[in-house]
Design a protein around this motif. Structure first.
Motif, PDB file in Angstrom:
ATOM      1  N   LEU A 162      33.378   5.697  20.265  1.00  0.00           N
ATOM      2  CA  LEU A 162      33.981   4.598  19.510  1.00  0.00           C
ATOM      3  C   LEU A 162      35.277   4.130  20.163  1.00  0.00           C
ATOM      4  O   LEU A 162      35.630   2.946  20.109  1.00  0.00           O
ATOM      5  CB  LEU A 162      34.300   5.123  18.108  1.00  0.00           C
ATOM      6  CG  LEU A 162      34.127   4.203  16.919  1.00  0.00           C
ATOM      7  CD1 LEU A 162      32.706   3.702  16.870  1.00  0.00           C
ATOM      8  CD2 LEU A 162      34.456   4.973  15.647  1.00  0.00           C
ATOM      9  N   ASP A 163      35.976   5.079  20.777  1.00  0.00           N
ATOM     10  CA  ASP A 163      37.318   4.871  21.295  1.00  0.00           C
ATOM     11  C   ASP A 163      37.353   4.325  22.696  1.00  0.00           C
ATOM     12  O   ASP A 163      38.345   3.766  23.122  1.00  0.00           O
ATOM     13  CB  ASP A 163      37.997   6.244  21.356  1.00  0.00           C
ATOM     14  CG  ASP A 163      39.114   6.327  20.374  1.00  0.00           C
ATOM     15  OD1 ASP A 163      39.151   5.476  19.480  1.00  0.00           O
ATOM     16  OD2 ASP A 163      39.938   7.229  20.518  1.00  0.00           O
ATOM     17  N   ASP A 164      36.287   4.574  23.445  1.00  0.00           N
ATOM     18  CA  ASP A 164      36.376   4.430  24.889  1.00  0.00           C
ATOM     19  C   ASP A 164      36.507   2.972  25.325  1.00  0.00           C
ATOM     20  O   ASP A 164      35.702   2.121  24.954  1.00  0.00           O
ATOM     21  CB  ASP A 164      35.134   5.046  25.528  1.00  0.00           C
ATOM     22  CG  ASP A 164      35.035   4.649  26.965  1.00  0.00           C
ATOM     23  OD1 ASP A 164      35.948   5.023  27.725  1.00  0.00           O
ATOM     24  OD2 ASP A 164      34.089   3.925  27.319  1.00  0.00           O
ATOM     25  N   LEU A 165      37.518   2.721  26.129  1.00  0.00           N
ATOM     26  CA  LEU A 165      37.680   1.387  26.709  1.00  0.00           C
ATOM     27  C   LEU A 165      37.299   1.390  28.184  1.00  0.00           C
ATOM     28  O   LEU A 165      36.509   0.562  28.642  1.00  0.00           O
ATOM     29  CB  LEU A 165      39.142   0.942  26.555  1.00  0.00           C
ATOM     30  CG  LEU A 165      39.540  -0.228  27.456  1.00  0.00           C
ATOM     31  CD1 LEU A 165      38.880  -1.499  26.976  1.00  0.00           C
ATOM     32  CD2 LEU A 165      41.043  -0.373  27.509  1.00  0.00           C
ATOM     33  N   VAL A 166      37.854   2.364  28.927  1.00  0.00           N
ATOM     34  CA  VAL A 166      37.786   2.300  30.381  1.00  0.00           C
ATOM     35  C   VAL A 166      36.354   2.410  30.886  1.00  0.00           C
ATOM     36  O   VAL A 166      35.883   1.568  31.652  1.00  0.00           O
ATOM     37  CB  VAL A 166      38.681   3.397  30.994  1.00  0.00           C
ATOM     38  CG1 VAL A 166      38.543   3.400  32.504  1.00  0.00           C
ATOM     39  CG2 VAL A 166      40.124   3.171  30.587  1.00  0.00           C
ATOM     40  N   ILE A 167      35.649   3.460  30.441  1.00  0.00           N
ATOM     41  CA  ILE A 167      34.305   3.683  30.958  1.00  0.00           C
ATOM     42  C   ILE A 167      33.382   2.547  30.525  1.00  0.00           C
ATOM     43  O   ILE A 167      32.558   2.054  31.313  1.00  0.00           O
ATOM     44  CB  ILE A 167      33.778   5.059  30.502  1.00  0.00           C
ATOM     45  CG1 ILE A 167      34.625   6.142  31.181  1.00  0.00           C
ATOM     46  CG2 ILE A 167      32.308   5.235  30.833  1.00  0.00           C
ATOM     47  CD1 ILE A 167      34.367   7.529  30.700  1.00  0.00           C
ATOM     48  N   ALA A 168      33.548   2.080  29.275  1.00  0.00           N
ATOM     49  CA  ALA A 168      32.715   0.967  28.803  1.00  0.00           C
ATOM     50  C   ALA A 168      32.979  -0.283  29.637  1.00  0.00           C
ATOM     51  O   ALA A 168      32.051  -1.024  29.977  1.00  0.00           O
ATOM     52  CB  ALA A 168      32.985   0.705  27.326  1.00  0.00           C
ATOM     53  N   SER A 169      34.252  -0.535  29.980  1.00  0.00           N
ATOM     54  CA  SER A 169      34.557  -1.720  30.774  1.00  0.00           C
ATOM     55  C   SER A 169      33.855  -1.676  32.119  1.00  0.00           C
ATOM     56  O   SER A 169      33.376  -2.692  32.612  1.00  0.00           O
ATOM     57  CB  SER A 169      36.064  -1.820  31.023  1.00  0.00           C
ATOM     58  OG  SER A 169      36.748  -1.914  29.823  1.00  0.00           O
ATOM     59  N   PHE A 170      33.804  -0.501  32.733  1.00  0.00           N
ATOM     60  CA  PHE A 170      33.147  -0.383  34.033  1.00  0.00           C
ATOM     61  C   PHE A 170      31.648  -0.547  33.904  1.00  0.00           C
ATOM     62  O   PHE A 170      31.012  -1.183  34.740  1.00  0.00           O
ATOM     63  CB  PHE A 170      33.449   0.976  34.677  1.00  0.00           C
ATOM     64  CG  PHE A 170      34.730   1.003  35.466  1.00  0.00           C
ATOM     65  CD1 PHE A 170      34.788   0.485  36.749  1.00  0.00           C
ATOM     66  CD2 PHE A 170      35.877   1.561  34.942  1.00  0.00           C
ATOM     67  CE1 PHE A 170      35.957   0.515  37.487  1.00  0.00           C
ATOM     68  CE2 PHE A 170      37.046   1.602  35.668  1.00  0.00           C
ATOM     69  CZ  PHE A 170      37.100   1.074  36.945  1.00  0.00           C
ATOM     70  N   THR A 171      31.058   0.075  32.879  1.00  0.00           N
ATOM     71  CA  THR A 171      29.596   0.182  32.868  1.00  0.00           C
ATOM     72  C   THR A 171      28.907  -0.911  32.063  1.00  0.00           C
ATOM     73  O   THR A 171      27.692  -0.948  32.028  1.00  0.00           O
ATOM     74  CB  THR A 171      29.153   1.552  32.313  1.00  0.00           C
ATOM     75  OG1 THR A 171      29.803   1.758  31.060  1.00  0.00           O
ATOM     76  CG2 THR A 171      29.509   2.671  33.252  1.00  0.00           C
ATOM     77  N   SER A 172      29.681  -1.789  31.400  1.00  0.00           N
ATOM     78  CA  SER A 172      28.977  -2.803  30.609  1.00  0.00           C
ATOM     79  C   SER A 172      28.723  -4.042  31.459  1.00  0.00           C
ATOM     80  O   SER A 172      29.333  -4.245  32.504  1.00  0.00           O
ATOM     81  CB  SER A 172      29.805  -3.178  29.387  1.00  0.00           C
ATOM     82  OG  SER A 172      30.653  -4.249  29.711  1.00  0.00           O
ATOM     83  N   GLY A 173      27.826  -4.831  30.981  1.00  0.00           N
ATOM     84  CA  GLY A 173      27.515  -6.076  31.680  1.00  0.00           C
ATOM     85  C   GLY A 173      27.932  -7.253  30.821  1.00  0.00           C
ATOM     86  O   GLY A 173      28.583  -7.078  29.791  1.00  0.00           O
ATOM     87  N   PRO A 174      27.530  -8.421  31.208  1.00  0.00           N
ATOM     88  CA  PRO A 174      27.943  -9.626  30.488  1.00  0.00           C
ATOM     89  C   PRO A 174      27.458  -9.630  29.036  1.00  0.00           C
ATOM     90  O   PRO A 174      28.146 -10.137  28.160  1.00  0.00           O
ATOM     91  CB  PRO A 174      27.266 -10.759  31.269  1.00  0.00           C
ATOM     92  CG  PRO A 174      26.702 -10.154  32.497  1.00  0.00           C
ATOM     93  CD  PRO A 174      26.674  -8.697  32.355  1.00  0.00           C
TER      94      PRO A 174
END
Lengths: 381, 271, 300
Positions: free
Chosen positions: B200-212
Motif C-alpha cells: 500500500l505504501d510503496d512509491l519507488v518500486i511501483a514507479s519503476f515497475t508500472s506502465g502507462p
C-alpha cells in the motif's frame, strides 16, 4: 484417587526369569550415531509385556534416544528393534502401535481437552460414537471429565499432565512411552502421580517404558530399571537388585548414597572373605561375593543406612571402625553423620531420628564406633 | 522492578510523542480547512473530501492500489511461509546460503535498486508493464518480510507438538496442516498485514515497475505533491491514516483482551 | 518418492521465485552497467539476441566495457552524491540516536502497565504511509509554513527561515521517519536491564548519573549499535525524503539514480550507479550482521 501401597508382592511378576516368555520389545545390537557422535553403542535389551520399565541415567546418557527410536522419531544406524514379531526399526511414527507422552506434554494449544484426547482416534478414523465413548472413558480414568471443554492453558500443570496421559493412552497402544512424565510437577504432586501411574498401568495391563533421570521415581514405579551411561546399558535389574547388588561403582554411586573403600582381598574364611584397607585397622569381612579370590584389588561398598553409630565399642558386631564425627547433616527424618577415620577417609552413616532433636546423642567431634554386619556391604571391581 | 514517571521521563516522553504525532495531527487538521492553503486556518469545511471523491483519477489509483496490495500480500504470505519453513526446517540442501541471502537481501536493499533491477528484467523479457508487473515486484519484496516474520515465530515453535501429532497417527504433512498452521496463524496473519501495508505504501518500486496504464495511490500522491501542497492530499492522507489507525487499534485491543483472558484463565487453573 | 517430491516443491517454489525476480535482475543490472547508451528501445546496446546463440553471447561480451564506471569517477556529481549520502545518513543517524535514546530510556523506565501502550504508540506511525508522513512535514517546514509562523510569532526570528529544500529538512525527515527503527532496539536492550545492577552501582558509591554512564549506557550498546545500523543503512539509499524535503543541491545517491534513469534516460549509467551503491552498502551490512551474530552468541 486412591493411593495403593506399592506393588502387591503376592503375585510374582518375573517374566524376564522365564525362558519361555517372548519379549514384547527387543533391541538387537542397536547402535545410533549422530554424525560422529555415538549416542547408543551396541545395545541389546528385552522388555516384556505388562512391564513398567525404566530407562535411568544422567542427561546425555542416551536414554531419550532409546525412547525416540521406540517411538520412531529416530531410526537405528545399526541393529534391529522389534515389537512383537515385527521389525519396527524403519517404520515411521504414525504407523506404529506405540504412543508417547511428551516431557513438555505437547498438548495442542488450539484444541480443547476433549479434542486433544480424540486427536489420535480421529486420525485412525474411528466411528464418531466410539470416539465419544473412548474419550469419556479416558477422561474418567484420569478424573478430568468436568474439564473436557477447556483449553490446555486453562488447566494446572498436574491436569495438563493427565490430559497428556489420557491422549497417549486413548489409542490403546501396545507400548506407552513416558518421557520424564513428572519432571514438570512439584515434589508432592510428583509422588502422588507416581502411584496413579502405577495404578493405571496395572488397571490397563499395558506395557510402559519410562525415561527419567530421577532415581527415586524409577525405583518407585518400575518393575525393572536399566541404568545407562554414555550410550551403554550398565545394569538391568529390579529396583531391589539395583540398590542392593549394583554391579559396578557407577551404578552404586548413581542410585542412592554409598561409602566406597578400596583395598586388597586376602585370607578366605568359612564365613567369607577379608579385605585389608588401611594400616592398623581391622580387615573388613564380607560374606557376599564369595566367588572373588584372594590377592585381588577390590572396592568395598556399603550404604550409609546400613552402618550403625555407637559411643561404646559394639563387641558383637562383625565389622567395627573407630572415628570422629566431622559433620552432621540433619534432614528431619534422618541424620547423616560424616565420620572421619584415622586415615582421613570420610565415612557416611545414617540413623533415623526416632527421638526429638533435643535428646540426640551425638555431636560434633564425638569419638564414635561405626559397625555393620558382614552381609551388609558388597564387593565391586 | 516497576518503573515510575520521573520529571525527566515524563518530559522526554511528551517531547518524543509530540514530535511523532504533531505533524500527523496538523495534517489531519488542515484537511478540514476551508482555504486552499494548508498552513493558514480559515474555518472548518469538508469540501476537500467531497472534491477528492469526485476525482476519478484518485479513485482509480485507489482501486489499483488495493487490488495490487490484496493480491501481492496473499501470494507473498504463501511464498514467505514456504520460505520460512525451508529456512527453519529443511536442514541442509544445496544452495542454502544463497537462499537465505536472497531472503535477507531485499530487506536492506535500497528501493531504487530493487525497482531498477526489476524494471530492467521486465524490459529484457519484453513484458508490458502495468498492474501485473507491480504485483510481481511487490510479491518479491513482501515475501521476504513475510518470511522473516513467520520464521521468527517458527524458530520458537515447540517441535514436540508436531512429533505428538505424528505419534498419534498424522503423516508429517497432516501434522503441519492440523497442528503447525493453526498455531502459527497469528504470525501468518501479521505477515499478511505487513505485506499488505508495504504494498500500500510503496512509491519507488511501483514507479519503476508500472506502465502507462497503472498508477498507484502513492504514485498519484507523489506527482500531486511535486506540483504543490493541496488540502485534497491532506484529506486523502487523513482517510488512509484513519483506516490504519482503526485497524491497528482493533488488532491490539483484540490481542490484549485475549491475553488478559488467558492470564485470568491461568490464574484460575492454578488455584 | 512422494516426500522427496514434496520437499523439492517446498524448497523449489520460493527459491525459483527469488532466483528469477531477485538474482537474475541483478545480473541484468550489472550487464547493462557495462553497456553503452543508445537511442533505441530498450535504450542501451548491445542487447542479447537469444537466436544468435553462442556467437551472440560472444559479441555481447565484446561489446561490454567499464566505460560507465570511468565516467562515474570523472564526473564529480556522482562521487559527491556518494559522499553526501554517507554524510547525511551519518548525521541523521546521530541525531536519531540523540532523539531516540531519551525516549527509549523513558519508555523502559515507565510503569510496566504503561509500556505496551507506549510501545504501540511508537509502532503505530510505522504502519501509516511513509510518503504521507514525509508530506506532513512540507506544510510545517515551508517558508510560510507553521514552524516559521510559530518562530515569528514568538519573536525568535524576524523573517521566515528557509528550512524546506535544505539539508536540515532532510535530517528532520530522516529522524522523523526512522525514529521507530532506533527506539525499538534501544527499548528492548534497556528494558532487559536488571534494575538491581543500578542499585548495586549506587550501593558501591555511584551517583545516579554516574551509574547511568557506567552501567546503563554500556549495557545498552547492542541496542545503540543495532538501532544505528537500522537507520544508517536505509538512509543511504533513501529517495523520497531528499526528493521531497531536500533542495536541488541536496545530493543523495538514490535521488541521482532516479534522475539518471527517469530524466536523463541513461540506463547504463543508472545501472552503474546502482552497482556502486550496492558495493557501498555491503560494508555496513556485513558489519551489522557480524554484530548481530555476536549479540546472539552472547545471549546463549
Amino acid at each position: 484417587m486412591n493411593i495403593s501401597p506399592a506393588k502387591k508382592p503376592s503375585t510374582k511378576f518375573l517374566p524376564w526369569e522365564d525362558p519361555k516368555q517372548e519379549p514384547l520389545v527387543r533391541f538387537g545390537n542397536v547402535t545410533k550415531r549422530f554424525g560422529s557422535f555415538t549416542a547408543i553403542d551396541n545395545v541389546s535389551l528385552d522388555i516384556y509385556e505388562k512391564e513398567f520399565f525404566a530407562l535411568l541415567g544422567p542427561s546425555g546418557c542416551g536414554k531419550t534416544t532409546m525412547m525416540r527410536m521406540l517411538a520412531g522419531f529416530e531410526t537405528p544406524s545399526e541393529g534391529t528393534i522389534s515389537l512383537g514379531d515385527d521389525d519396527i526399526g524403519s517404520v515411521p511414527p504414525y504407523k506404529r502401535p506405540v504412543n508417547m507422552m511428551f516431557q513438555s506434554y505437547a498438548l495442542f494449544p488450539h484444541m480443547s481437552v476433549e479434542a486433544n484426547v480424540a486427536f489420535g482416534l480421529k486420525q485412525d478414523k474411528w466411528p464418531k460414537n466410539l470416539i465419544k465413548e473412548r474419550v469419556e472413558e479416558m477422561l474418567s480414568l484420569v478424573q478430568l471429565e468436568q474439564f473436557a471443554k477447556r483449553k490446555p492453558h486453562q488447566l494446572s500443570g498436574g491436569q495438563r499432565q493427565r490430559v497428556a496421559l489420557a491422549r497417549s493412552l486413548a489409542k490403546k497402544p501396545k507400548l506407552l512411552l513416558l518421557d520424564e512424565p513428572l519432571g514438570a510437577l512439584d515434589k508432592k504432586l510428583r509422588e502422588q502421580t507416581q502411584f496413579e501411574l502405577m495404578d493405571i498401568q496395572e488397571k490397563l495391563g499395558m506395557t510402559f517404558v519410562i525415561v527419567t533421570h530421577d532415581q527415586e521415581e524409577a525405583m518407585t514405579v518400575a518393575s525393572r530399571i536399566a541404568v545407562m551411561d554414555h550410550g551403554k546399558i550398565i545394569q538391568v535389574a529390579t529396583p531391589e537388585v539395583i540398590y542392593e547388588y549394583p554391579n559396578c561403582r557407577y551404578v552404586a554411586d548413581f542410585i542412592g548414597d554409598v561409602n566406597v573403600i578400596e583395598g586388597r582381598l586376602n585370607s578366605r574364611t568359612d564365613s567369607g572373605i577379608k579385605l585389608s584397607w588401611a594400616e592398623g585397622q581391622n580387615d573388613i569381612s564380607i560374606s557376599n561375593n564369595t566367588e572373588r579370590s584372594a590377592d585381588e584389588n577390590a572396592c568395598f561398598a556399603i550404604r550409609p543406612e546400613k552402618v550403625h553409630v555407637t559411643h561404646e565399642e559394639p563387641l558383637d558386631a562383625d565389622n567395627r571402625i573407630q572415628g570422629e564425627i566431622h559433620d552432621i547433616a540433619y534432614t528431619g527424618n534422618l541424620s547423616t553423620y560424616y565420620v572421619k577415620l584415622s586415615n582421613g577417609i570420610i565415612f557416611k552413616a545414617q540413623e533415623s531420628n526416632r527421638r526429638r532433636l533435643a535428646n540426640r546423642e551425638f555431636t560434633w567431634e564425638d569419638k564414635v564406633w561405626l559397625s555393620w554386619r558382614n552381609t551388609a556391604g558388597i564387593l565391586l571391581d | 522492578m516497576n518503573g515510575r514517571f520521573t520529571w525527566f521521563n515524563t518530559t522526554s516522553l511528551t517531547v518524543g510523542f509530540v514530535f511523532l504525532y504533531l505533524p500527523i495531527l496538523l495534517l489531519v487538521l488542515f484537511s478540514f480547512n476551508e482555504s486552499r492553503l494548508v498552513t493558514v486556518w480559515a474555518g472548518f469545511s469538508t469540501k476537500w473530501y467531497v472534491e477528492l471523491f469526485k476525482d476519478k483519477a484518485f479513485l482509480d489509483a485507489a482501486l489499483v492500489t488495493f487490488r495490487v496490495a490484496l493480491l501481492s500480500a496473499t501470494v507473498a504470505t504463501i511464498l514467505g511461509t514456504l520460505a520460512a519453513v525451508v529456512m527453519v526446517r529443511a536442514g541442509r540442501f544445496k544452495g542454502r546460503t544463497l537462499f537465505s541471502g536472497m531472503i535477507y537481501a531485499p530487506l536492506v536493499m535500497p528501493e531504487v535498486i530493487t525497482g531498477l533491477s526489476l524494471l530492467l528484467l521486465f524490459v529484457a523479457m519484453g513484458v508490458s508493464r502495468g498492474f501485473w508487473t507491480i504485483t510481481l515486484a511487490h510479491i518479491t519484496f513482501s515475501m521476504c518480510y513475510a518470511a522473516v516474520v513467520v520464521s521468527s515465530r517458527l524458530v520458537t515453535f515447540d517441535t514436540s507438538l508436531e512429533e505428538a501429532a505424528t505419534d498419534l497417527g498424522c503423516t508429517p504433512f497432516q501434522a503441519f496442516l492440523k497442528v503447525t498452521l493453526p498455531i502459527m496463524a497469528p504470525a501468518i496473519i501479521s505477515a499478511w498485514l505487513l505485506s499488505f501495508t508495504l504494498s500500500l505504501d510503496d512509491l519507488v518500486i511501483a514507479s519503476f515497475t508500472s506502465g502507462p496504464g497503472a498508477t498507484t495511490l502513492p504514485m498519484k500522491i507523489y506527482s500531486q505533491v511535486r506540483l504543490g501542497v493541496t488540502p485534497k492530499i491532506n484529506a486523502l492522507s487523513t482517510i488512509l491514516i484513519g483506516i490504519v489507525t482503526i485497524g491497528v487499534l482493533v488488532a491490539s485491543y483484540l490481542t490484549r483482551r485475549s491475553e488478559a483472558r488467558r492470564k485470568v484463565d491461568e490464574l484460575l487453573a492454578e488455584s | 518418492m512422494d516426500r522427496k517430491f514434496g520437499r523439492f516443491l517446498l524448497i523449489g517454489l520460493p527459491y525459483f521465485w527469488l532466483l528469477v525476480l531477485f538474482l537474475v535482475p541483478f545480473g541484468i543490472v550489472f550487464k547493462i552497467s557495462l553497456s553503452d547508451v543508445a537511442i533505441a528501445i530498450p535504450p542501451y546496446t548491445p542487447t542479447f539476441d537469444l537466436s544468435a546463440g553462442w556467437e551472440g553471447l560472444k559479441s555481447l561480451i565484446s561489446g561490454l566495457d567499464f566505460e560507465n564506471y570511468i565516467w562515474l569517477t570523472e564526473d564529480d556529481i556522482y562521487w559527491k552524491s556518494y559522499l553526501s549520502s554517507l554524510r547525511i545518513a551519518g548525521i541523521s543517524t546521530i541525531l536519531t540516536l540523540l532523539v531516540g535514546y531519551p525516549l527509549a530510556y523513558s519508555m523502559a523506565k515507565a510503569p510496566s502497565e504503561w509500556r505496551p501502550t507506549l510501545l504501540m504508540l511508537i509502532i503505530l506511525p510505522f504502519w501509516t504511509s511513509f510518503l504521507i508522513r514525509v508530506y506532513a512535514w512540507i506544510g510545517i517546514l515551508k517558508t510560510e509554513g507553521l514552524l516559521n509562523q510559530l518562530l515569528m510569532f514568538v519573536g525568535v526570528v524576524d523573517e521566515p527561515l528557509q528550512i524546506l529544500n535544505t539539508d536540515t529538512a532532510v535530517y528532520i525527515g530522516i529522524v522523523y521517519s526512522y525514529l521507530p527503527f532506533m527506539v525499538l532496539p534501544l527499548y528492548s536492550a534497556l528494558e532487559k536491564l536488571d534494575g538491581s545492577l543500578l542499585e548495586a552501582a549506587q550501593d558501591l558509591g555511584c551517583t545516579s548519573i554516574e551509574a547511568f554512564w557506567k552501567v546503563t549506557f554500556p549495557l545498552s550498546m547492542p541496542g545503540v549499535i543495532a538501532g544505528s545500523f537500522l537507520v544508517f543503512i536505509p538512509a543511504i539509499g533513501e529517495f523520497v525524503i531528499p526528493d521531497l524535503l531536500g533542495g536541488s543541491d541536496t545530493k543523495m545517491i538514490g535521488k541521482t539514480l532516479w534522475a539518471e534513469f527517469f530524466s536523463n534516460r541513461d540506463w547504463p549509467v543508472a545501472s552503474a550507479v546502482a552497482v556502486l551503491l550496492l558495493l557501498l552498502l555491503i560494508i555496513p551490512i556485513v558489519l551489522f550482521q557480524n554484530q548481530q551474530e555476536r549479540a546472539q552468541e552472547a545471549e546463549k
